[in-house]
Enzyme design. Structure first.
Site, short mmCIF file in Angstrom:
data_model
loop_
_atom_site.label_atom_id
_atom_site.label_comp_id
_atom_site.label_asym_id
_atom_site.label_seq_id
_atom_site.Cartn_x
_atom_site.Cartn_y
_atom_site.Cartn_z
N HIS A 177 34.88 -22.42 -108.23
CA HIS A 177 34.25 -21.18 -107.78
C HIS A 177 33.26 -21.49 -106.79
O HIS A 177 32.54 -22.53 -106.97
CB HIS A 177 33.60 -20.39 -109.01
N ASP A 196 40.59 -15.96 -112.74
CA ASP A 196 42.09 -15.81 -112.41
C ASP A 196 42.98 -16.67 -113.40
O ASP A 196 44.21 -16.76 -113.54
CB ASP A 196 42.20 -16.14 -110.94
N1 CMC Z 1 41.13 -28.04 -107.74
C1 CMC Z 1 41.00 -29.15 -107.02
N2 CMC Z 1 39.88 -29.53 -106.36
C2 CMC Z 1 39.03 -28.28 -106.19
C3 CMC Z 1 39.20 -27.03 -106.69
C4 CMC Z 1 40.31 -26.85 -107.37
N3 CMC Z 1 40.62 -25.70 -107.99
N4 CMC Z 1 38.30 -26.32 -106.31
C5 CMC Z 1 37.54 -27.05 -105.32
N5 CMC Z 1 37.93 -28.24 -105.32
C6 CMC Z 1 37.48 -29.28 -104.33
C7 CMC Z 1 37.70 -29.36 -103.03
O1 CMC Z 1 38.96 -29.83 -102.95
C8 CMC Z 1 36.45 -30.06 -102.27
O2 CMC Z 1 36.70 -31.31 -102.47
P1 CMC Z 1 36.12 -32.34 -101.31
O3 CMC Z 1 34.73 -31.91 -101.40
O4 CMC Z 1 36.56 -33.41 -101.95
O5 CMC Z 1 36.98 -31.69 -100.28
C9 CMC Z 1 35.56 -29.32 -103.35
O6 CMC Z 1 35.87 -29.15 -104.68
C10 CMC Z 1 34.57 -28.12 -102.72
O7 CMC Z 1 35.68 -27.38 -102.40
P2 CMC Z 1 35.53 -26.12 -101.26
O8 CMC Z 1 36.79 -25.55 -101.16
O9 CMC Z 1 34.92 -26.59 -100.17
O10 CMC Z 1 34.47 -25.14 -101.96
P3 CMC Z 1 34.44 -23.57 -102.26
O11 CMC Z 1 33.25 -23.09 -102.88
O12 CMC Z 1 34.88 -23.03 -100.76
O13 CMC Z 1 35.93 -23.28 -103.08
C11 CMC Z 1 37.43 -21.99 -104.12
C12 CMC Z 1 35.83 -22.13 -103.84
C13 CMC Z 1 37.62 -20.64 -105.17
C14 CMC Z 1 38.24 -21.60 -102.93
C15 CMC Z 1 37.79 -23.52 -104.46
O14 CMC Z 1 37.62 -23.76 -106.03
C16 CMC Z 1 39.48 -23.18 -104.85
O15 CMC Z 1 40.22 -23.16 -103.95
N6 CMC Z 1 40.21 -22.83 -105.84
C17 CMC Z 1 41.65 -22.56 -106.36
C18 CMC Z 1 41.69 -21.16 -105.90
C19 CMC Z 1 41.44 -20.44 -107.25
O16 CMC Z 1 41.44 -20.56 -108.20
N7 CMC Z 1 40.54 -19.35 -106.46
C20 CMC Z 1 40.01 -18.11 -107.15
C21 CMC Z 1 38.53 -18.16 -107.30
S1 CMC Z 1 37.48 -17.05 -108.25
C22 CMC Z 1 38.09 -15.44 -108.48
C23 CMC Z 1 38.53 -14.80 -107.09
O17 CMC Z 1 37.99 -14.66 -106.26
O18 CMC Z 1 39.72 -14.11 -107.15
#
Ligand code: CMC
Length: 370
Positions: free
Chosen positions: A253, A307
């Site tokens: 998140h 989720d």
């Molecule tokens: N599994 C594996 N690695 C992850 C995950 C995950 N679920 N989430 C983040 N990371 C890693 C990502 O690969 C990155 O690594 P690196 O720095 O080595 O490249 C690091 O953590 C930072 O990720 P980011 O995408 O730059 O961070 P963000 O704040 O933009 O991500 C997120 C937030 C929700 C998009 C991400 O955690 C994600 O893709 N999660 C999976 C999808 C998910 O469950 N979404 C629901 C979000 S919460 C409720 C909602 O909004 O619906």
């Protein structure tokens, strides 16, 4: 000029609607902890709280419930459209178009919250119609004598749901009502800030919520559990998913760096419902994914989000995975519209900048010389 990718840590407005403490894993609506609201309140009361900023009196709640119940019916031509396309179309695309059609019927002017009540009351009717059409079932008319959550499930199954099902649905909706400046709420505000109309904002919200990084994650998380198939396969699945660079859906998140409080609450409902409905093994798989996922990703602040368990709750309640994001939208519409209302009180066109990194002064080459 500083570039803030993904607008991370950029505030775009002040709000008194929702506060998230991402370090401690706490969430408050209008100052009330979601733990208290999930234990003692209900969807209608929380919607009232989000829109009007205070808990209703008994009389106010009664009137508000009545108003919402009266607004549940959807015009026939919208139902016909839903019937025509829902067998094959993505449920979020159908919902988005149905809300857009609702906008054709309503005047542009008028009170945002009054319009929001209409949209929020009708969205579950559209979602139930989508789900029943996918199963080749006839539509069920809304029952104005039932609560919002009970009627939602009644329209889905055509029979009165159990009290556990109603409570699980009610709490799930309550927990999805708002979440500060998430991507879909921001999309709504971008549209509203141009002084467009509330239907257009909600259509933008649905469009942004649809993606798997946002509201689409609930169905992806559940599909993961189904694909894993047995608790014995969890470790291998998680390791191979992560080592191949794929994300664990329902984990991570932008704001929470610990367990999302909504996931904690929904875990209990997922457990109870799965046990009751013979889905105990699926819950075991989810719990094992949670354990192993936290072991691998927890030290980077990546934990289960809302989720992760909501999909299991919606599945146990009888929805198809592809329909889950539309349930999320049916609740989040309250937050979208409340934020639009709050923003318009001190509107400023949202118009950020891009940092130009291309060439300048290029010579135009006539087409025959290229
Ligand atoms: N599994 C594996 N690695 C992850 C995950 C995950 N679920 N989430 C983040 N990371 C890693 C990502 O690969 C990155 O690594 P690196 O720095 O080595 O490249 C690091 O953590 C930072 O990720 P980011 O995408 O730059 O961070 P963000 O704040 O933009 O991500 C997120 C937030 C929700 C998009 C991400 O955690 C994600 O893709 N999660 C999976 C999808 C998910 O469950 N979404 C629901 C979000 S919460 C409720 C909602 O909004 O619906």
């Amino acid at each position: 000029m500083e570039l803030k990718k993904g607008l991370e840590d950029v505030a775009i407005k002040e709000t008194s609607i929702t506060f998230i403490d991402g370090e401690l894993g706490r969430l408050y609506y209008r100052g009330y902890s979601v733990y208290d609201l999930a234990s003692f309140s209900n969807f209608e009361e929380v919607a009232y709280l989000i829109w009007y900023g205070k808990l209703p009196t008994r009389k106010e709640l009664e009137d508000f419930r009545k108003l919402m119940a009266e607004e549940r019916k959807v015009p026939d031509h919208i139902s016909s459209f839903v019937r025509q396309v829902s067998r094959n179309a993505n449920p979020m695309d159908v919902l988005r178009t149905a809300v857009s059609m609702m906008g054709l019927e309503d005047s542009r002017d008028g009170d945002t919250i009054q319009k929001a009540i209409k949209i929020t009351s009708k969205m579950p009717t559209i979602v139930a119609q989508i789900q029943r059409t996918r199963r080749g079932q006839d539509l069920v008319e809304p029952d104005p004598n039932l609560s919002h959550a009970e009627n939602f499930l009644f329209m889905l199954h055509g029979e009165k749901p159990s009290s556990t099902d109603v409570r699980s649905m009610d709490v799930s909706l309550t927990l999805h009502v708002d979440h500060e400046m998430n991507a879909s709420t921001f999309a709504c505000l971008v549209v509203a800030s141009t002084l467009s109309d509330i239907y257009s904002s909600v259509v933008a919200g649905i469009s942004a919520l649809k993606g798997p990084l946002h509201g689409g994650a609930n169905s992806e998380a559940l599909k993961q559990f189904l694909e894993i198939g047995s608790p014995d396969n969890v470790e291998k699945y998680v390791l191979s998913r992560l080592s191949s660079g794929q994300r664990l859906m329902g984990f991570g998140h932008r704001v929470y760096k610990t367990m999302d409080p909504r996931a904690k609450i929904l875990r209990e409902y997922a457990k109870q419902l799965s046990t009751e409905k013979g889905l105990g093994e699926l819950f075991e798989i989810a719990q094992r994914v949670e354990e192993i996922g936290i072991k691998i990703l927890g030290n980077r602040g990546i934990y289960p989000n809302v989720d992760f368990y909501s999909g299991l709750v919606f599945y146990a309640l009888g929805f198809d995975p592809d329909v889950f994001p539309t349930i999320f939208a049916s609740a989040r519409v309250v937050g979208w519209t409340a934020h639009v209302d709050e923003y318009l009180k001190d509107n400023k066109l949202i118009r950020p900048k891009a940092i130009y990194v291309g060439d300048l002064g290029r010579r135009y080459v006539p087409i025959d010389e290229r």
